[in-house]
Design a protein around this motif. Structure first.
Motif, short mmCIF file in Angstrom:
data_model
loop_
_atom_site.label_atom_id
_atom_site.label_comp_id
_atom_site.label_asym_id
_atom_site.label_seq_id
_atom_site.Cartn_x
_atom_site.Cartn_y
_atom_site.Cartn_z
N LEU A 44 -15.80 10.70 4.12
CA LEU A 44 -14.49 10.94 5.30
C LEU A 44 -13.27 11.61 4.57
N ILE A 45 -13.10 12.89 4.94
CA ILE A 45 -11.62 13.45 4.02
C ILE A 45 -10.58 12.90 4.94
N SER A 46 -9.70 12.14 4.31
CA SER A 46 -8.44 11.66 5.08
C SER A 46 -7.09 11.93 4.39
N VAL A 47 -5.99 12.14 4.84
CA VAL A 47 -4.88 12.51 4.21
C VAL A 47 -3.91 11.59 4.68
N PRO A 48 -3.53 10.28 4.02
CA PRO A 48 -2.44 9.44 4.60
C PRO A 48 -1.21 9.93 4.22
N PHE A 49 -0.48 9.77 4.95
CA PHE A 49 1.09 9.83 4.44
C PHE A 49 1.78 8.53 4.79
N GLN A 50 2.05 7.63 3.77
CA GLN A 50 2.14 6.28 3.85
C GLN A 50 3.77 5.98 3.24
N PHE A 51 4.58 5.49 4.39
CA PHE A 51 5.89 5.32 3.85
C PHE A 51 6.29 3.90 3.80
N ASN A 52 6.85 3.49 2.75
CA ASN A 52 7.25 1.99 2.36
C ASN A 52 8.53 1.95 2.16
N ASP A 62 20.48 -5.92 -5.36
CA ASP A 62 21.04 -5.06 -4.31
C ASP A 62 20.09 -3.87 -4.28
N GLY A 63 19.06 -3.61 -5.03
CA GLY A 63 18.45 -2.30 -5.06
C GLY A 63 17.52 -2.24 -3.72
N GLU A 64 17.47 -0.85 -3.19
CA GLU A 64 16.61 -0.38 -2.11
C GLU A 64 15.58 0.66 -2.56
N GLN A 65 14.52 0.55 -2.03
CA GLN A 65 13.77 1.72 -2.44
C GLN A 65 12.72 2.41 -1.06
N TRP A 66 12.91 3.45 -0.90
CA TRP A 66 12.01 4.26 -0.06
C TRP A 66 11.01 5.08 -0.71
N GLY A 243 1.25 0.75 11.46
CA GLY A 243 2.80 0.07 11.19
C GLY A 243 2.29 -1.47 10.55
N GLY A 244 3.15 -1.79 9.62
CA GLY A 244 3.07 -3.09 9.32
C GLY A 244 4.15 -3.91 8.72
N VAL A 245 4.12 -5.11 8.18
CA VAL A 245 5.48 -5.84 7.46
C VAL A 245 4.75 -6.31 6.30
N ASN A 246 5.38 -6.75 5.41
CA ASN A 246 5.00 -7.49 4.26
C ASN A 246 6.08 -8.41 3.70
N TYR A 247 5.71 -9.56 3.13
CA TYR A 247 6.41 -10.27 2.47
C TYR A 247 5.99 -10.69 1.03
N TRP A 248 7.03 -10.55 0.32
CA TRP A 248 6.72 -10.81 -1.39
C TRP A 248 6.61 -12.16 -1.71
N GLU A 257 11.95 -8.53 -3.08
CA GLU A 257 12.22 -9.89 -2.44
C GLU A 257 11.90 -9.77 -0.98
N GLY A 258 11.88 -10.55 -0.50
CA GLY A 258 11.89 -10.75 0.99
C GLY A 258 10.89 -10.07 1.70
N TRP A 259 11.39 -9.29 2.76
CA TRP A 259 10.27 -8.58 3.64
C TRP A 259 10.62 -7.02 3.39
N GLY A 260 9.49 -6.23 3.71
CA GLY A 260 9.14 -5.04 3.64
C GLY A 260 8.60 -4.57 4.64
N GLY A 261 8.44 -2.86 4.69
CA GLY A 261 8.02 -2.24 6.00
C GLY A 261 6.83 -1.30 5.56
N ARG A 262 6.04 -1.07 6.32
CA ARG A 262 5.02 0.31 6.01
C ARG A 262 4.98 0.99 7.30
N ILE A 263 4.89 2.32 7.33
CA ILE A 263 4.33 3.12 8.40
C ILE A 263 3.45 4.33 7.82
N THR A 264 2.48 4.31 8.42
CA THR A 264 1.36 5.21 7.81
C THR A 264 1.00 6.36 9.00
#
Length: 271
Positions: A44-52, A62-66, A243-248, A257-264
């Motif tokens: 199956l051809i698929s093209v995900p756009f995954q935002f973390n 103190d660091g943040e990453q998108w 959509g989802g959440v993750n914990y490290w 560290e802590g919580w993170g998020g994902r939208i795809t």
């Protein structure tokens, strides 16, 4: 009831049954596509756009990453028995304050290219699998967005789908073989166990991890992630929204560290 009215009523009932059958077939198709999307080596051809989004990076947290991962998956039919599945991850990163005085960086990260040779049909026991090479390309546009190393190794996936359930694991290992001598060598194992449940209405609930083990440092990076997705149609184009959440659960010094998020958002192009 007159004959004319009876005929009209029967025509209305038949039309309703036809619409119901068409909707049922559409639901079945969407459920089948959602289950294929849970399979990393589906034809199956698929093209995900995954935002973390992740936080708590760096020595003072103190660091943040998108990070937006463009992840096209393209299958090729080699013959009636075998497929070749190309999976590419192109990271676009915006980050800040990884350490005091680091400022912010935006650009492309290192590209990961995987190729899976996979049987066109499951085994007699119902297993779906694929294996092949993986290559890390030092394409990062900034010193803080790249490992500045070429790395390669094997990758494999094995899964089983029974009814609404999908259970499997995707893994790879990378060793650096060229690059900047002043940068750290790469010797890492990636393990992604996943369990998902797909409903007849094309909702999928997934529990997974995307863990790394650094053999050079002897450290784990372990997120626990829960994701909910729904397959819909935009016109005739099937699209998955997740959509989802993750914990490290485990992270090395300086890691997230802590919580993170994902939208795809995933565009699907059935063959």
């Amino acid at each position: 009831m007159s004959k004319t009215n009876l005929t009209a009523a029967m025509a209305f009932v038949l039309a309703g049954c036809t619409l119901f059958q068409q909707q049922a077939r559409a639901d079945e198709t969407e459920e089948a596509l959602a289950k294929q999307l849970a399979n990393p080596v589906a034809a199956l051809i698929s093209v995900p756009f995954q935002f973390n989004y992740n936080q708590g990076l760096g020595p003072v947290d103190d660091g943040e990453q998108w990070q937006l991962n463009l992840q096209p998956v393209i299958p090729f039919s080699l013959n009636s028995d075998w497929n070749l599945i190309s999976r590419t991850i192109v990271p676009l990163i915006d980050q800040r304050d990884l350490f005091p005085g680091a400022g912010s960086q935006s650009g492309i990260g290192d590209v990961l290219q995987s190729l899976f040779f996979s049987p066109a049909a499951p085994t007699a026991g119902g297993w779906i699998w694929g294996a092949g090479p993986v290559l890390l390309l030092p394409t990062g546009s900034d010193d803080l967005l790249t490992a500045d190393q070429w790395a390669a190794g094997p990758t494999a996936v094995a899964l089983r789908q029974r009814g609404p359930w999908t259970l499997g694991t995707l893994t790879n290992h990378l060793w650096s073989f060229a690059g900047d001598d002043d940068r750290a060598d790469i010797n890492t194992t990636f393990v992604q166990p996943f369990l998902s449940y797909t409903t007849p209405t094309a909702w999928t609930y997934t529990l997974q991890s995307e863990s790394f083990y650094d053999w050079e440092e002897g450290e784990w990076l372990v997120p626990v992630r829960a994701v909910v997705s729904k397959l819909i149609r935009v016109g005739k184009l099937p699209v998955s929204i997740a959509g989802g959440v993750n914990y490290w659960a485990e992270s090395p010094a300086g890691g997230p560290e802590g919580w993170g998020g994902r939208i795809t958002f995933t565009l699907l192009l059935p063959r």
